[in-house]
Design a protein around this motif. Structure first.
Motif, PDB file in Angstrom:
ATOM      1  N   ALA A  42       0.823  -1.209   0.000  1.00 42.10           N
ATOM      2  CA  ALA A  42       0.000   0.000   0.000  1.00 42.10           C
ATOM      3  C   ALA A  42       0.860   1.264   0.000  1.00 42.10           C
ATOM      4  N   SER A  43       2.009   1.243   0.643  1.00 35.54           N
ATOM      5  CA  SER A  43       2.846   2.450   0.731  1.00 35.54           C
ATOM      6  C   SER A  43       3.340   2.887  -0.641  1.00 35.54           C
ATOM      7  N   ALA A  44       3.550   1.919  -1.524  1.00 32.52           N
ATOM      8  CA  ALA A  44       4.053   2.268  -2.857  1.00 32.52           C
ATOM      9  C   ALA A  44       3.016   3.015  -3.682  1.00 32.52           C
ATOM     10  N   LEU A  45       1.751   2.941  -3.316  1.00 36.25           N
ATOM     11  CA  LEU A  45       0.715   3.600  -4.105  1.00 36.25           C
ATOM     12  C   LEU A  45       0.846   5.117  -4.077  1.00 36.25           C
ATOM     13  N   ILE A  46       1.338   5.661  -2.954  1.00 37.46           N
ATOM     14  CA  ILE A  46       1.439   7.121  -2.844  1.00 37.46           C
ATOM     15  C   ILE A  46       2.361   7.671  -3.921  1.00 37.46           C
ATOM     16  N   VAL A 105      -1.171  13.183  -1.945  1.00 39.19           N
ATOM     17  CA  VAL A 105      -1.761  11.879  -1.634  1.00 39.19           C
ATOM     18  C   VAL A 105      -1.333  11.470  -0.227  1.00 39.19           C
ATOM     19  N   GLU A 106      -2.286  11.033   0.596  1.00 38.37           N
ATOM     20  CA  GLU A 106      -1.968  10.651   1.962  1.00 38.37           C
ATOM     21  C   GLU A 106      -2.942   9.594   2.457  1.00 38.37           C
ATOM     22  N   ARG A 146      -4.924  -3.665   3.498  1.00 37.51           N
ATOM     23  CA  ARG A 146      -6.102  -2.841   3.237  1.00 37.51           C
ATOM     24  C   ARG A 146      -5.727  -1.384   3.489  1.00 37.51           C
ATOM     25  N   PHE A 147      -6.075  -0.484   2.552  1.00 38.56           N
ATOM     26  CA  PHE A 147      -5.656   0.903   2.662  1.00 38.56           C
ATOM     27  C   PHE A 147      -6.816   1.861   2.422  1.00 38.56           C
ATOM     28  N   SER A 148      -6.637   3.116   2.906  1.00 35.74           N
ATOM     29  CA  SER A 148      -7.561   4.211   2.645  1.00 35.74           C
ATOM     30  C   SER A 148      -6.735   5.441   2.336  1.00 35.74           C
ATOM     31  N   LEU A 149      -6.975   6.025   1.159  1.00 35.03           N
ATOM     32  CA  LEU A 149      -6.182   7.171   0.696  1.00 35.03           C
ATOM     33  C   LEU A 149      -7.089   8.347   0.370  1.00 35.03           C
TER      34      LEU A 149
END
Length: 456
Positions: free
Chosen positions: A416-420, A432-433, A447-450
Motif C-alpha cells: 500500500a505504501s508504494a501507491l502514494i 496523496v496521503e 487494506r488501505f484508505s487514501l
C-alpha cells in the motif's frame, strides 16, 4: 375464470412475432418467439461466433440476423437487442413511498450520484418495488446504457433495415426469461453463468432484476455469494425458497436455464445456453411477457407500429366476444354499481383534490431545486481512468468517492505504501496521503484508505 382474470389475460394478449438478439464479446445469439393471443412459442434460437475485429463486427452480426430472418420466414417482427454487460450499468436508490409517483424525476436529479458517468452520456430506464412489511419505502433500480453504444447499435441496425423496437441489458433479459419460465408467481433465483473469462451472478425476484455482479468462483462458492446478495438487497426473501440456476455444472443443487423452460413453449430439442436465454428474454419483453418494461432507446428512436394489423384485429375480436359475454351481467348490476360509484366519487373527490395540490407543490419545489443545483464542472471519468492506469494490477479498489476537488479511495494492495508515489506521479493527483493506518489482509496484502487532491 373471473372477470379480473379475463381482463388480465386480455391485457397480456398479443398477435405478433418478436426477435431477440443477445450481443456478446465473441458470440451473438438470436431467438424467434411468437405469440398468438396468450400462447407463446419459442420457434428457433441460434448462436454464432463473431470472429472479426471491432470494425468488422457489425457486418457479420447483420448478416447473421438477415440469414436468421430468412431461414425462419420472418417478414415482420419486433426486434429487441440485449447489450453486453460492459455497455450497461445497474444502480439502486431507496426513497420514501411518497416519491413513487415521481420516480423518473428523482432518478434524473440523482443520476450523477448513482453512476460514475455524466448523465448526458447515458440512457436510463427505471422501475421500483416496495420495501418493508408496510411499504413505507421503495427500492428503485436504475438500468443505464452507454449512449455511445446504444446510438451505435440503433444506427447500424436501422441502416441495414432492422431498426430495433427496444434495446435492453443482458441481466434484464435474463431476469425476464426466468420470470416467464416460472410464471407470474413470486419466485427468486440466483443465475450463475460465465461471460468470457468472468463468473457472473444475476439475482432476479418477482419478475425484477435485483442485482448483477462478477465474482471469483475459485475463491467464493456461488451459494455463498447468492446468500450475500439476498441478505443485502432482498432480506425479506431469506428462507423463502431462493433457487440456484446455473448454465453449467457449478453446483449439484442448481437447476439449469434449459430445464426451467416450459415444455409447451419450446420446440423439441431446444436447450438454450445462458446467452440464448438472454435472447429469448429480450424477445419476451416485446410480447408483454415481462413484469417490468426496460427500454434504453429514447422515445424518438423507438420503432412505432403503424396501421391496423392482424394483432389489432384479433384483439378487437376478443374484446367483442368478451363484451358480449359480459353484457348480461353488466346490465343487471348497472344501477347498483352506478349508485355505489357515485357515492365513492363523492367521498374521494376531496382527497383527490388534496393529492393533486400536493403533487403540484412537490413539482414546483423540485423545479426550484433543479434551478439552484449547479452542474458539475468536471467529468469524473478522467480521474477514474487515471486512477485505473496508476494502480498496479496486484491492487484493486473497493470504494471510489469523488468530493469536489478531492478523491477518497479504499482498497487492497500488496504494498500500500508504494501507491502514494505512483499516484503522485500522475498529472491528475497531488498531496496523496493515508486517512487511516494500513491493516493486514489475508497473507500478503494490505487494506488501505487514501485521500488526494485533484490537479486543476
Amino acid at each position: 375464470m373471473d372477470i379480473r382474470q379475463s381482463l388480465r389475460r386480455l391485457a397480456k394478449a398479443d398477435f405478433a412475432d418478436a426477435v431477440g438478439m443477445a450481443l456478446g464479446e465473441r458470440e451473438v445469439s438470436i431467438a424467434h418467439v411468437k405469440k398468438r393471443f396468450n400462447a407463446v412459442t419459442l420457434v428457433s434460437v441460434e448462436t454464432r461466433v463473431v470472429d472479426a475485429p471491432p470494425e468488422g463486427r457489425w457486418p457479420v452480426i447483420l448478416d447473421f440476423l438477415r440469414e436468421f430472418l430468412t431461414s425462419n420466414g420472418i417478414d415482420s417482427a419486433r426486434i429487441s437487442v440485449a447489450l453486453p454487460r460492459r455497455a450497461t450499468l445497474l444502480g439502486h436508490l431507496q426513497l420514501p413511498a411518497s416519491a413513487a409517483e415521481n420516480v423518473d424525476s428523482v432518478v434524473t436529479y440523482e443520476l450523477d450520484r448513482i453512476f460514475p458517468a455524466p448523465a448526458d452520456e447515458l440512457y436510463v430506464s427505471s422501475y421500483w418495488r416496495n420495501l418493508g412489511s408496510v411499504g413505507e419505502r421503495i427500492a428503485v433500480s436504475v438500468v443505464a446504457g452507454l449512449r455511445e453504444q446504444v446510438d451505435a447499435t440503433h444506427r447500424e441496425m436501422e441502416a441495414a433495415g432492422f431498426a430495433p423496437s427496444a434495446i435492453t441489458a443482458t441481466p434484464v433479459a435474463l431476469s425476464d426469461y426466468y420470470y416467464f419460465c416460472r410464471g407470474d408467481g413470486e419466485a427468486t433465483a440466483g443465475i450463475i453463468y460465465r461471460d468470457g473469462d468472468r463468473d457472473c451472478l444475476t439475482v432476479a425476484s418477482d419478475g425484477r432484476l435485483i442485482s448483477t455482479v462478477h465474482f471469483d468462483a475459485a475463491t467464493e462458492s456461488p451459494v455463498d455469494r447468492l446468500a450475500r446478495e439476498v441478505e443485502s438487497l432482498i432480506p425479506d426473501k431469506i428462507g423463502g425458497g431462493v433457487e440456484l440456476i446455473a448454465d453449467d455444472d457449478v453446483d449439484e443443487r442448481a437447476g439449469t436455464l434449459a430445464s426451467i423452460l416450459p415444455e409447451k413453449v419450446a420446440s423439441s430439442g431446444i436447450e438454450p445456453t445462458w446467452r440464448e436465454a438472454v435472447a429469448i428474454g429480450a424477445a419476451l419483453g416485446q410480447l408483454n411477457e415481462s413484469a417490468t418494461h426496460v427500454n434504453l432507446l429514447p422515445a424518438d428512436l423507438v420503432q412505432a407500429e403503424e396501421g391496423v394489423g392482424i394483432r389489432e384485429m384479433a384483439l378487437a375480436a376478443v374484446v367483442v366476444v368478451l363484451a358480449a359475454t359480459l353484457a348480461g351481467s353488466i346490465a343487471v348490476k348497472n344501477l347498483t354499481l352506478s349508485n355505489a360509484l357515485a357515492s365513492e366519487v363523492s367521498r374521494l373527490e376531496p382527497k383527490i383534490k388534496e393529492v393533486t395540490r400536493q403533487e403540484d407543490e412537490n413539482r414546483r419545489t423540485l423545479e426550484r431545486v433543479e434551478l439552484l443545483e449547479q452542474p458539475r464542472a468536471r467529468s469524473v471519468l478522467a480521474y477514474l481512468k487515471a486512477m485505473t492506469e496508476a494502480v498496479p494490477k496486484t491492487a484493486y479498489l473497493t470504494t471510489f468517492r469523488y468530493k469536489g476537488d478531492k478523491l477518497e479511495v479504499d482498497g487492497i494492495a500488496e504494498n500500500a505504501s508504494a501507491l502514494i508515489a505512483l499516484l503522485e506521479r500522475s498529472p491528475y493527483f497531488k498531496n496523496v496521503e493515508f486517512t487511516a493506518p494500513t491493516t493486514k489482509y489475508l497473507q500478503s496484502q494490505e487494506r488501505f484508505s487514501l485521500r488526494m487532491e485533484l490537479e486543476q
